[in-house]
Scaffold this motif. Structure first.
Motif, mmCIF file in Angstrom:
data_model
loop_
_atom_site.group_PDB
_atom_site.id
_atom_site.type_symbol
_atom_site.label_atom_id
_atom_site.label_comp_id
_atom_site.label_asym_id
_atom_site.label_seq_id
_atom_site.Cartn_x
_atom_site.Cartn_y
_atom_site.Cartn_z
ATOM 1 N N ILE A 172 45.669 25.820 59.839
ATOM 2 C CA ILE A 172 44.969 26.720 58.918
ATOM 3 C C ILE A 172 44.657 25.963 57.643
ATOM 4 C CG2 ILE A 172 45.111 28.882 57.627
ATOM 5 C CD1 ILE A 172 46.971 29.943 59.755
ATOM 6 N N PRO A 173 43.382 25.778 57.320
ATOM 7 C CA PRO A 173 43.015 24.968 56.150
ATOM 8 C C PRO A 173 43.669 25.480 54.867
ATOM 9 C CG PRO A 173 41.084 25.480 57.482
ATOM 10 C CD PRO A 173 42.215 26.300 58.031
ATOM 11 N N VAL A 174 43.935 24.560 53.970
ATOM 12 C CA VAL A 174 44.522 24.786 52.648
ATOM 13 C C VAL A 174 45.987 25.227 52.765
ATOM 14 C CG1 VAL A 174 44.373 26.010 50.453
ATOM 15 C CG2 VAL A 174 42.269 25.392 51.659
ATOM 16 N N LEU A 175 46.236 26.318 53.510
ATOM 17 C CA LEU A 175 47.605 26.833 53.605
ATOM 18 C C LEU A 175 48.538 25.828 54.266
ATOM 19 C CD1 LEU A 175 46.964 30.565 54.593
ATOM 20 C CD2 LEU A 175 47.504 29.635 52.330
ATOM 21 N N SER A 176 48.027 25.096 55.248
ATOM 22 C CA SER A 176 48.880 24.116 55.931
ATOM 23 C C SER A 176 49.223 22.933 55.037
ATOM 24 C CB SER A 176 48.181 23.614 57.202
ATOM 25 O OG SER A 176 46.970 22.951 56.869
ATOM 26 N N GLY A 177 48.523 22.785 53.899
ATOM 27 C CA GLY A 177 48.803 21.697 52.982
ATOM 28 C C GLY A 177 49.839 22.013 51.933
ATOM 29 N N ILE A 178 50.396 23.233 51.959
ATOM 30 C CA ILE A 178 51.453 23.583 51.010
ATOM 31 C C ILE A 178 52.711 22.782 51.356
ATOM 32 C CG2 ILE A 178 52.892 25.440 50.112
ATOM 33 C CD1 ILE A 178 50.689 27.394 50.871
ATOM 34 N N PRO A 179 53.319 22.081 50.399
ATOM 35 C CA PRO A 179 54.516 21.289 50.720
ATOM 36 C C PRO A 179 55.617 22.124 51.367
ATOM 37 C CG PRO A 179 53.702 20.732 48.532
ATOM 38 C CD PRO A 179 52.907 21.923 49.000
ATOM 39 N N ILE A 180 56.262 21.562 52.345
ATOM 40 C CA ILE A 180 57.408 22.095 53.090
ATOM 41 C C ILE A 180 57.017 23.292 53.958
ATOM 42 C CG2 ILE A 180 59.734 23.068 52.974
ATOM 43 C CD1 ILE A 180 60.273 21.479 50.510
ATOM 44 N N ILE A 181 56.591 24.407 53.351
ATOM 45 C CA ILE A 181 56.347 25.608 54.157
ATOM 46 C C ILE A 181 54.994 25.586 54.858
ATOM 47 C CG2 ILE A 181 57.806 26.984 52.634
ATOM 48 C CD1 ILE A 181 55.245 28.264 51.542
ATOM 49 N N GLY A 182 54.079 24.764 54.393
ATOM 50 C CA GLY A 182 52.750 24.725 55.008
ATOM 51 C C GLY A 182 52.784 24.354 56.484
ATOM 52 N N PRO A 183 53.375 23.189 56.837
ATOM 53 C CA PRO A 183 53.434 22.822 58.262
ATOM 54 C C PRO A 183 54.257 23.783 59.111
ATOM 55 C CG PRO A 183 53.834 20.916 56.845
ATOM 56 C CD PRO A 183 53.883 22.125 55.971
ATOM 57 N N ILE A 184 55.226 24.452 58.484
ATOM 58 C CA ILE A 184 56.092 25.361 59.243
ATOM 59 C C ILE A 184 55.360 26.652 59.602
ATOM 60 C CG2 ILE A 184 58.215 26.723 59.133
ATOM 61 C CD1 ILE A 184 59.343 24.603 57.265
ATOM 62 N N LEU A 185 54.633 27.220 58.642
ATOM 63 C CA LEU A 185 54.015 28.529 58.829
ATOM 64 C C LEU A 185 52.559 28.461 59.263
ATOM 65 C CD1 LEU A 185 55.457 30.420 55.712
ATOM 66 C CD2 LEU A 185 56.295 30.472 58.066
ATOM 67 N N PHE A 186 51.857 27.406 58.894
ATOM 68 C CA PHE A 186 50.415 27.407 59.064
ATOM 69 C C PHE A 186 49.881 26.194 59.834
ATOM 70 C CE2 PHE A 186 51.424 29.397 54.907
ATOM 71 C CZ PHE A 186 51.139 30.706 55.257
ATOM 72 N N LYS A 187 50.756 25.498 60.525
ATOM 73 C CA LYS A 187 50.322 24.379 61.372
ATOM 74 C C LYS A 187 51.177 24.365 62.624
ATOM 75 C CE LYS A 187 49.104 19.477 61.127
ATOM 76 N NZ LYS A 187 49.157 18.242 60.301
ATOM 77 N N GLN A 188 50.890 25.316 63.499
ATOM 78 C CA GLN A 188 51.702 25.526 64.693
ATOM 79 C C GLN A 188 50.808 25.675 65.921
ATOM 80 O OE1 GLN A 188 55.040 25.679 65.096
ATOM 81 N NE2 GLN A 188 55.643 25.475 62.960
ATOM 82 N N SER A 189 51.439 25.553 67.071
ATOM 83 C CA SER A 189 50.753 25.903 68.317
ATOM 84 C C SER A 189 50.752 27.422 68.474
ATOM 85 C CB SER A 189 51.476 25.254 69.504
ATOM 86 O OG SER A 189 52.771 25.826 69.646
#
Length: 438
Positions: free
Chosen positions: A261-278
Motif C-alpha cells: 500500500i503506497p505511502v502507508l507501507s513506508g511508515i517506519p516499523i509498522i508500515g511493513p507489518i500492516l501495509f506490506k503483506q500478502s
C-alpha cells in the motif's frame, strides 16, 4: 459449575461484600509471584551485574521507509541494571499482594513484566554480540511473518474450544492446508485457487474430528492425535509418490503477491507489518477482528459461548448444541487451512514433509496463553514468532549465548504458557465434554 458461577454474585449481595469475594474465590497460589521473583533475580544477575559493557544498537528504519529515523544506541550495562530493578519491583509487588492481602496480581502486571524482561534480554543479547547491532524493524516484521500460521492455528482452536470441542488436530489442519495449497496452485497456476483449496482441506480434516468426537462421542484428544498422524502420513506418502514424480507440475506453486500500500507501507516499523503483506497476512488481521466481534458482540457468539460453557442450559433455550459444535469445528478447520497455505504460497515455494514443523501445537499454547480470546491469542502468537525470529538473528550477529539455547526459546515460551506461569487461564466449562441429549 453453577456453584462457582453464582457464589461471587451471592457474596456481593451481602453487607460485608468487601470481604466475601475473597472468601469464595479460588485459593491464590504462590506460583506466579515466585516465578516472577525467580525470573527477576536471574535478570538482575545476568542482565544487570554480569551485563556487557558495550552499547546495543537498534536500527529503527529500513531502506524502504519514506522518512528515516536515527538508530537507538543503548548502554547495555546501565539498561540491564535499570530494567532488572523494575522487574524486581514488579515481582516484589506480586509477592506483597499474595503475602499481605492474599490476592492475585492485577492482569497488567504479568504483561508488563514480560515486555520489560524481553527488552532487557534483547539488550543483553545484542550488547554482548560480536556485531552489537540489529534492525529492530526487521526483527519485528520477521516475527509477525513467522507468527502468521500460529495466529490462524490459535484462532481455529478458539473457535472450536469456545464451542466445547478440544482441537488437538490443528497441526494436521495446517499440514493439510499447506499440501493442498501447493498441489492445487501448482496444477492450476493460480495461487488464489490454492488458498481456497487449503481452506477446504482444513475444513475436511475438521469435519472428521467433528464427526467422531460429536456424533460418535469418541475421545476428542485421541481423535485429534490420530488425525495429526493420519494427515502427516498421507501428505508424506503423496509427496513422495505424486509430487516428487513431477515436481515442476505438482510442486511448483505460484506465489501470492505481496501487496504494497503506497505511502502507508513506508511508515517506519509498522508500515511493513500492516501495509506490506500478502493476502494471507491481511486475512490474518481481518480474521482476528471478525472472530472477536462474532464471538463477543453477536447473538451467534453468545450461543457458541453458551454451548461451550453450559450445553444443557443452551439446549433448553432451543440451541442445537451438537450442530453448533459441528459447524464451529468446521469453520475452525477452514481458518487453520488458510494458515497452512502460508507455508507453500508465501514463505516457501514448494511443499516438503512436515513443513508445519509443530506450529499447530505452539498454536494451542498461544490459545491458552491468550485465554481463549482471539485478540489474546494473536498477541501470544506474536510472542512465539518473536522468540523464533530472535534465535535466528542473534545467531547471525554472533551472540555469546549458545545457539542451542536460542533455538530452544520458542519452546521454553511454550512450556511457560502451558504451565500457566503467565497467569491463570480457564477453559470453557464444557470444553472436551461430549453432549448427549437426554
Amino acid at each position: 459449575m453453577s456453584t462457582t458461577a453464582t457464589s461471587p454474585v451471592q457474596g456481593e449481595s451481602q453487607p460485608d461484600k468487601g470481604r466475601r469475594p475473597a472468601a469464595s474465590a479460588k485459593p491464590v497460589t504462590w506460583k506466579l509471584p515466585v516465578t516472577l521473583a525467580v525470573l527477576a533475580t536471574i535478570a538482575f544477575i545476568f542482565f544487570g551485574l554480569l551485563g556487557p559493557q558495550a552499547n546495543a544498537k537498534f536500527g529503527v528504519s529500513s531502506g524502504g521507509d519514506f522518512f528515516q529515523l536515527p538508530a537507538i544506541d543503548v548502554p547495555a550495562f546501565l539498561s540491564g541494571i535499570v530494567l532488572s530493578l523494575i522487574l524486581l519491583g514488579l515481582a516484589g509487588y506480586a509477592l506483597v499482594l499474595k503475602a499481605k492481602r492474599n490476592v492475585r496480581p492485577p492482569s497488567w502486571l504479568p504483561a508488563v513484566f514480560t515486555v520489560v524482561f524481553v527488552v532487557a534480554f534483547l539488550i543483553w543479547v545484542v550488547g554482548g554480540a560480536r556485531s552489537p547491532s540489529i534492525s529492530l524493524a526487521g526483527l519485528i516484521a520477521g516475527s509477525v511473518t513467522l507468527a502468521v500460521p500460529i495466529v490462524f492455528g490459535s484462532l481455529s482452536g478458539v473457535l472450536c474450544e469456545r464451542a466445547g470441542v478440544v482441537n488437538i488436530a490443528i497441526e494436521g489442519q495446517l499440514l493439510g492446508g499447506a499440501f493442498t495449497a501447493a498441489l492445487v496452485a501448482s496444477v492450476t497456476h493460480n495461487p488464489y485457487l490454492g488458498l481456497l483449496a487449503a481452506a477446504v482441506a482444513g475444513a475436511l480434516v475438521s469435519m472428521v474430528l467433528a464427526l467422531f468426537s460429536i456424533k460418535y462421542v469418541v475421545n476428542q484428544i485421541i481423535v485429534g492425535v490420530v488425525l495429526n498422524v493420519l494427515v502427516s502420513g498421507l501428505t508424506g506418502f503423496l509427496f513422495t509418490t505424486v509430487m516428487q514424480s513431477d515436481p515442476e507440475k505438482y510442486n511448483s506453486p505460484a506465489e501470492l503477491p505481496i501487496i504494497d500500500i503506497p505511502v502507508l507501507s513506508g511508515i517506519p516499523i509498522i508500515g511493513p507489518i500492516l501495509f506490506k503483506q500478502s493476502v494471507v497476512g491481511y486475512l490474518m488481521y481481518v480474521a482476528v477482528i471478525v472472530i472477536w466481534v462474532a464471538l463477543f458482540k453477536t447473538k451467534w457468539g453468545l450461543r457458541v459461548r453458551a454451548v461451550g460453557e453450559h450445553p444443557q442450559a443452551a439446549d433448553t433455550l432451543g440451541i442445537n448444541v451438537n450442530a453448533t459444535r459441528f459447524w464451529n469445528v468446521t469453520i475452525g478447520g477452514a481458518v487453520a487451512g488458510i494458515g497452512g497455505s502460508f507455508f507453500t504460497l508465501v514463505a516457501i515455494d514448494s511443499f516438503t514433509k512436515e513443513i508445519s514443523g509443530g506450529r499447530g501445537f505452539i498454536a494451542l499454547a498461544a490459545m491458552i496463553l491468550g485465554r481463549w480470546n482471539p485478540i489474546g491469542a494473536f498477541f501470544a502468537a506474536l510472542l512465539f514468532g518473536f522468540a523464533d525470529n530472535l534465535q535466528s538473528i542473534v545467531t547471525i550477529i554472533g551472540t555469546p549465548v549458545p545457539s542451542q539455547f536460542m533455538a530452544m526459546l520458542p519452546y521454553i515460551v511454550t512450556v511457560f504458557a502451558v504451565a500457566g506461569l503467565v497467569g491463570k487461564s480457564r477453559a470453557p466449562a464444557a470444553d472436551g465434554i461430549p453432549y448427549v441429549k437426554g
